[in-house]
Design a protein around this motif. Structure first.
Motif, PDB file in Angstrom:
ATOM      1  N   LYS A   1      -3.394 -11.762  -4.092  1.00  0.00           N
ATOM      2  CA  LYS A   1      -4.007 -10.485  -4.401  1.00  0.00           C
ATOM      3  C   LYS A   1      -4.455 -10.477  -5.854  1.00  0.00           C
ATOM      4  O   LYS A   1      -3.682 -10.833  -6.749  1.00  0.00           O
ATOM      5  CB  LYS A   1      -3.015  -9.335  -4.167  1.00  0.00           C
TER       6      LYS A   1
ATOM      7  N   ALA B   1      -2.768 -11.185  -9.438  1.00  0.00           N
ATOM      8  CA  ALA B   1      -1.432 -10.592  -9.404  1.00  0.00           C
ATOM      9  C   ALA B   1      -0.483 -11.366  -8.504  1.00  0.00           C
ATOM     10  O   ALA B   1       0.720 -11.455  -8.787  1.00  0.00           O
ATOM     11  CB  ALA B   1      -1.519  -9.140  -8.948  1.00  0.00           C
TER      12      ALA B   1
ATOM     13  N   GLY C   1       4.309  -9.659 -10.922  1.00  0.00           N
ATOM     14  CA  GLY C   1       3.698  -9.442  -9.621  1.00  0.00           C
ATOM     15  C   GLY C   1       4.644  -8.838  -8.602  1.00  0.00           C
ATOM     16  O   GLY C   1       4.296  -8.724  -7.419  1.00  0.00           O
TER      17      GLY C   1
ATOM     18  N   THR D   1       3.236  -5.592  -6.990  1.00  0.00           N
ATOM     19  CA  THR D   1       2.104  -5.928  -6.129  1.00  0.00           C
ATOM     20  C   THR D   1       2.584  -6.563  -4.835  1.00  0.00           C
ATOM     21  O   THR D   1       2.084  -6.239  -3.744  1.00  0.00           O
ATOM     22  CB  THR D   1       1.132  -6.880  -6.853  1.00  0.00           C
TER      23      THR D   1
ATOM     24  N   THR E   1       2.018  -4.806  -1.265  1.00  0.00           N
ATOM     25  CA  THR E   1       1.209  -5.516  -0.279  1.00  0.00           C
ATOM     26  C   THR E   1       1.970  -5.658   1.042  1.00  0.00           C
ATOM     27  O   THR E   1       1.405  -5.469   2.126  1.00  0.00           O
ATOM     28  CB  THR E   1       0.786  -6.900  -0.805  1.00  0.00           C
TER      29      THR E   1
ATOM     30  N   HIS F   1      -1.408  -2.070  -0.638  1.00  0.00           N
ATOM     31  CA  HIS F   1      -2.508  -2.955  -1.007  1.00  0.00           C
ATOM     32  C   HIS F   1      -2.863  -3.854   0.181  1.00  0.00           C
ATOM     33  O   HIS F   1      -1.974  -4.287   0.920  1.00  0.00           O
ATOM     34  CB  HIS F   1      -2.135  -3.868  -2.180  1.00  0.00           C
TER      35      HIS F   1
END
Length: 258
Positions: free
Chosen positions: A11, A18, A41, A44, A48, A53
């Motif tokens: 991502k 990230a 990260g 993130t 995700t 995300h």
């Protein structure tokens, strides 16, 4: 097969990578810590997996089914619960009402909230609050609770969806040492009793090394280590990322920066 399989997850945000080809697995009934320095990260990766995300590449398999790119609600319906670093409880509502509201959401009856919440799922809410040690405070407003008790209520709320996988984002942030240990001991007990898997991020290295069955370490979006606490303590690359020297975690007592 592991309950959760993260495979080659990537991502980027603008020119910042990230997550860079991150892969790991989480078997059922295991407590897995995700740590790393600021900007590694972690958030993130968490977001995700949870659907906030959409990944640029890779897969997130839950029981062999790819959930990458699905929204948070659809992922929750497939058995993924989450607690947040910032309180998600309604402070003007009672402890019991907060858990009842979570149960209404799980049973897709949020449209019933215009009626008194006390009519719905009271027994089920009480059972959850009993499990997290909050049954004696059910009529208190969340706004007057100690911070550690609010975290227990939020754990009961997360368990209302009967998750197979529980994501806990900085579960002990802002807590005193005894509160951190009590909450994570409770989490470990629930993992054992329910057979669920837990992925958690955490700044307190004391908590990580005391309670995690396994630890994975991110740095600049890449996975640099995966192992039990003893392996992570000795890993030269992990020490370099955290301390920039040959220092060890034992040289830095108390909370570490995760």
């Amino acid at each position: 097969m592991s309950l959760l399989q993260v495979s080659h997850l990537s991502k980027a945000f603008g020119g910042v990578q990230a997550l860079d080809d991150v892969s790991f697995e989480l078997p059922a009934g295991q407590l897995l810590a995700l740590i790393g320095p600021n900007g590694a990260g972690k958030s993130t990766c968490f977001n995700t997996i949870n659907g906030q995300h959409k990944p640029d590449g890779g897969a997130v398999l839950l029981d062999g089914q790819d959930i990458a790119g699905l929204g948070p609600r659809r992922i929750s319906r497939r058995g993924v619960g989450r607690t947040f670093q910032v309180s998600a409880a309604f402070h003007s509502m009672t402890v019991l009402e907060n858990v009842q509201a979570a149960l209404l959401s799980h049973h897709r009856k949020l449209g019933q909230l215009w009626r008194p919440a006390a009519r719905y799922y009271r027994d089920e809410a009480m059972q959850l609050l009993q499990q997290v040690g909050m049954a004696s405070q059910v009529e208190r407003a969340c706004g007057v609770l100690a911070y550690g008790d609010i975290k227990r209520v939020e754990l009961a709320m997360a368990l209302s969806s009967q998750p197979r996988l529980l994501l806990m984002d900085e579960p002990t942030a802002g807590m005193a040492a005894h509160e951190r240990n009590e909450l994570m001991a409770l989490t470990r007990q629930l993992v054992s009793e329910r057979g669920i898997s837990v992925l958690f991020t955490e700044h307190s290295m004391d908590v990580v090394f005391a309670f995690a069955d396994r630890i994975i370490v991110l740095a600049r979006g890449r996975l640099i280590a995966d192992g039990v606490a003893a392996d992570i303590r000795r890993d030269a690359q992990v020490r370099e990322v955290y301390f920039g020297s040959g220092s060890t975690f034992e040289d830095k007592p108390g909370e570490g920066e995760a």
